[in-house]
Scaffold this active site. Sequence first.
Site, PDB file in Angstrom:
ATOM      1  N   GLY A  56     -12.285   2.033   7.472  1.00  0.00           N
ATOM      2  CA  GLY A  56     -11.622   1.266   8.527  1.00  0.00           C
ATOM      3  C   GLY A  56     -12.032  -0.185   8.647  1.00  0.00           C
ATOM      4  O   GLY A  56     -11.799  -0.810   9.679  1.00  0.00           O
ATOM      5  N   SER A  57     -12.619  -0.752   7.577  1.00  0.00           N
ATOM      6  CA  SER A  57     -13.029  -2.156   7.706  1.00  0.00           C
ATOM      7  C   SER A  57     -11.820  -3.090   7.757  1.00  0.00           C
ATOM      8  O   SER A  57     -11.856  -4.124   8.435  1.00  0.00           O
ATOM      9  CB  SER A  57     -13.981  -2.552   6.584  1.00  0.00           C
ATOM     10  OG  SER A  57     -13.317  -2.656   5.347  1.00  0.00           O
ATOM     11  N   ASN A  58     -10.736  -2.720   7.082  1.00  0.00           N
ATOM     12  CA  ASN A  58      -9.518  -3.544   7.191  1.00  0.00           C
ATOM     13  C   ASN A  58      -8.880  -3.404   8.571  1.00  0.00           C
ATOM     14  O   ASN A  58      -8.366  -4.385   9.124  1.00  0.00           O
ATOM     15  CB  ASN A  58      -8.523  -3.194   6.092  1.00  0.00           C
ATOM     16  CG  ASN A  58      -8.845  -3.898   4.785  1.00  0.00           C
ATOM     17  OD1 ASN A  58      -8.689  -5.104   4.666  1.00  0.00           O
ATOM     18  ND2 ASN A  58      -9.323  -3.145   3.802  1.00  0.00           N
ATOM     19  N   MET A  90      -4.958   6.671   1.807  1.00  0.00           N
ATOM     20  CA  MET A  90      -5.019   7.151   0.426  1.00  0.00           C
ATOM     21  C   MET A  90      -4.036   8.290   0.173  1.00  0.00           C
ATOM     22  O   MET A  90      -4.389   9.330  -0.385  1.00  0.00           O
ATOM     23  CB  MET A  90      -6.455   7.573   0.084  1.00  0.00           C
ATOM     24  CG  MET A  90      -7.477   6.462   0.297  1.00  0.00           C
ATOM     25  SD  MET A  90      -7.104   4.924  -0.565  1.00  0.00           S
ATOM     26  CE  MET A  90      -7.742   5.332  -2.180  1.00  0.00           C
ATOM     27  N   ARG A  91      -2.788   8.078   0.605  1.00  0.00           N
ATOM     28  CA  ARG A  91      -1.719   9.048   0.339  1.00  0.00           C
ATOM     29  C   ARG A  91      -0.465   8.287  -0.051  1.00  0.00           C
ATOM     30  O   ARG A  91      -0.248   7.170   0.408  1.00  0.00           O
ATOM     31  CB  ARG A  91      -1.381   9.835   1.610  1.00  0.00           C
ATOM     32  CG  ARG A  91      -2.145  11.097   1.836  1.00  0.00           C
ATOM     33  CD  ARG A  91      -1.728  11.712   3.166  1.00  0.00           C
ATOM     34  NE  ARG A  91      -0.427  12.374   3.096  1.00  0.00           N
ATOM     35  CZ  ARG A  91      -0.262  13.660   2.814  1.00  0.00           C
ATOM     36  NH1 ARG A  91      -1.292  14.422   2.583  1.00  0.00           N
ATOM     37  NH2 ARG A  91       0.938  14.185   2.778  1.00  0.00           N
ATOM     38  N   ASN A 109       1.014  -2.611   2.311  1.00  0.00           N
ATOM     39  CA  ASN A 109      -0.216  -1.976   1.840  1.00  0.00           C
ATOM     40  C   ASN A 109      -1.154  -3.038   1.291  1.00  0.00           C
ATOM     41  O   ASN A 109      -0.706  -4.047   0.754  1.00  0.00           O
ATOM     42  CB  ASN A 109       0.124  -0.976   0.714  1.00  0.00           C
ATOM     43  CG  ASN A 109      -1.106  -0.294   0.130  1.00  0.00           C
ATOM     44  OD1 ASN A 109      -1.975   0.170   0.858  1.00  0.00           O
ATOM     45  ND2 ASN A 109      -1.180  -0.249  -1.199  1.00  0.00           N
ATOM     46  N   HIS A 133      -4.088  -3.439  -1.552  1.00  0.00           N
ATOM     47  CA  HIS A 133      -4.628  -2.753  -2.722  1.00  0.00           C
ATOM     48  C   HIS A 133      -5.708  -3.630  -3.358  1.00  0.00           C
ATOM     49  O   HIS A 133      -5.508  -4.832  -3.527  1.00  0.00           O
ATOM     50  CB  HIS A 133      -3.502  -2.485  -3.735  1.00  0.00           C
ATOM     51  CG  HIS A 133      -3.979  -1.743  -4.945  1.00  0.00           C
ATOM     52  ND1 HIS A 133      -4.277  -0.405  -4.933  1.00  0.00           N
ATOM     53  CD2 HIS A 133      -4.262  -2.178  -6.201  1.00  0.00           C
ATOM     54  CE1 HIS A 133      -4.713  -0.041  -6.123  1.00  0.00           C
ATOM     55  NE2 HIS A 133      -4.706  -1.088  -6.911  1.00  0.00           N
TER      56      HIS A 133
HETATM   57  C1  GAR Z   1      -9.918  -1.049   0.653  1.00  0.00           C
HETATM   58  O1  GAR Z   1     -10.634  -1.644  -0.388  1.00  0.00           O
HETATM   59  C2  GAR Z   1      -8.454  -0.947   0.304  1.00  0.00           C
HETATM   60  O2  GAR Z   1      -7.976  -2.050  -0.428  1.00  0.00           O
HETATM   61  C3  GAR Z   1      -8.448   0.298  -0.527  1.00  0.00           C
HETATM   62  O3  GAR Z   1      -9.321   1.173   0.123  1.00  0.00           O
HETATM   63  C4  GAR Z   1     -10.298   0.426   0.821  1.00  0.00           C
HETATM   64  C5  GAR Z   1     -10.276   0.847   2.262  1.00  0.00           C
HETATM   65  O4  GAR Z   1     -11.348   0.268   2.966  1.00  0.00           O
HETATM   66  N1  GAR Z   1      -7.121   0.837  -0.636  1.00  0.00           N
HETATM   67  C6  GAR Z   1      -6.678   1.482  -1.721  1.00  0.00           C
HETATM   68  O5  GAR Z   1      -7.364   1.701  -2.698  1.00  0.00           O
HETATM   69  C7  GAR Z   1      -5.245   1.957  -1.625  1.00  0.00           C
HETATM   70  N2  GAR Z   1      -4.840   2.544  -2.869  1.00  0.00           N
HETATM   71  P1  GAR Z   1     -11.356   0.262   4.550  1.00  0.00           P
HETATM   72  O6  GAR Z   1     -11.082   1.692   5.005  1.00  0.00           O
HETATM   73  O7  GAR Z   1     -12.753  -0.173   4.913  1.00  0.00           O
HETATM   74  O8  GAR Z   1     -10.304  -0.703   5.037  1.00  0.00           O
END
Ligand code: GAR
Length: 202
Positions: free
Chosen positions: A12-14, A90-91, A107, A109
């Site tokens: 959840g950092s984003n 991640m789905r 999204n 990525h």
């Molecule tokens: C992030 O690095 C995001 O870009 C990646 O998962 C991480 C989630 O971090 N997303 C993917 O790989 C999507 N295919 P977060 O939960 O701390 O935001």
Amino acid sequence: ILPLGVLVSGRGSNLEAIIKAIEEGRLPARINLVLSNKKDARALDIAFQYSIPAEFVDPKAYPDRESYDLALATRLKEAGVELVVLAGFMRILSPAFLEQFPLKVINIHPALLPAFPGVEAQRQAIEYGVKIAGCTVHFVDAGVDTGPIIAQAAVPVEDNDTPETLAKRILEQEHRLLPEVIRWIAEGRVTVKGRRVYVRRD
Ligand code: GAR
């Protein structure tokens, strides 16, 4: 004020970067609902900390992908969401979901698409031996990380990088780029023509 729904699966950092951008007045949006497909996602704790409505929706409670995705879509619609942000979700979302939110799902990525789609993008980049890596914010279509690209940010790959050290460098850019792209959309500055996305600067 653009009403957001944020889909999460993990840390959840984003999500937190979006929340901070809103709180600091850098983003004319509000988060109406956070949905997670993982019960113990830290992202849910972050939402609760900030008193944002958040819910775990259990994929196992639905007979197939379509019905799960429609359950998500229904909750988001009921919450008045106009832009869906996948922040570490991640789905894969089925066409049934995407039809409910045409060009309203984005999204983030952790790679410079179209290189390294799918899982463990940072590891893929290191193993391939690229010298520049980064992140991409794109509209979501029915493919895996294939939708029209809105913005990208690049970082160097260092000789001694591991997937973890590279991921950390990329993540700093994610936290900057994702709120910025949401702001562009909230301000009505983004148009899509086929694969090409235009952002009006002022
Ligand atoms: C992030 O690095 C995001 O870009 C990646 O998962 C991480 C989630 O971090 N997303 C993917 O790989 C999507 N295919 P977060 O939960 O701390 O935001």
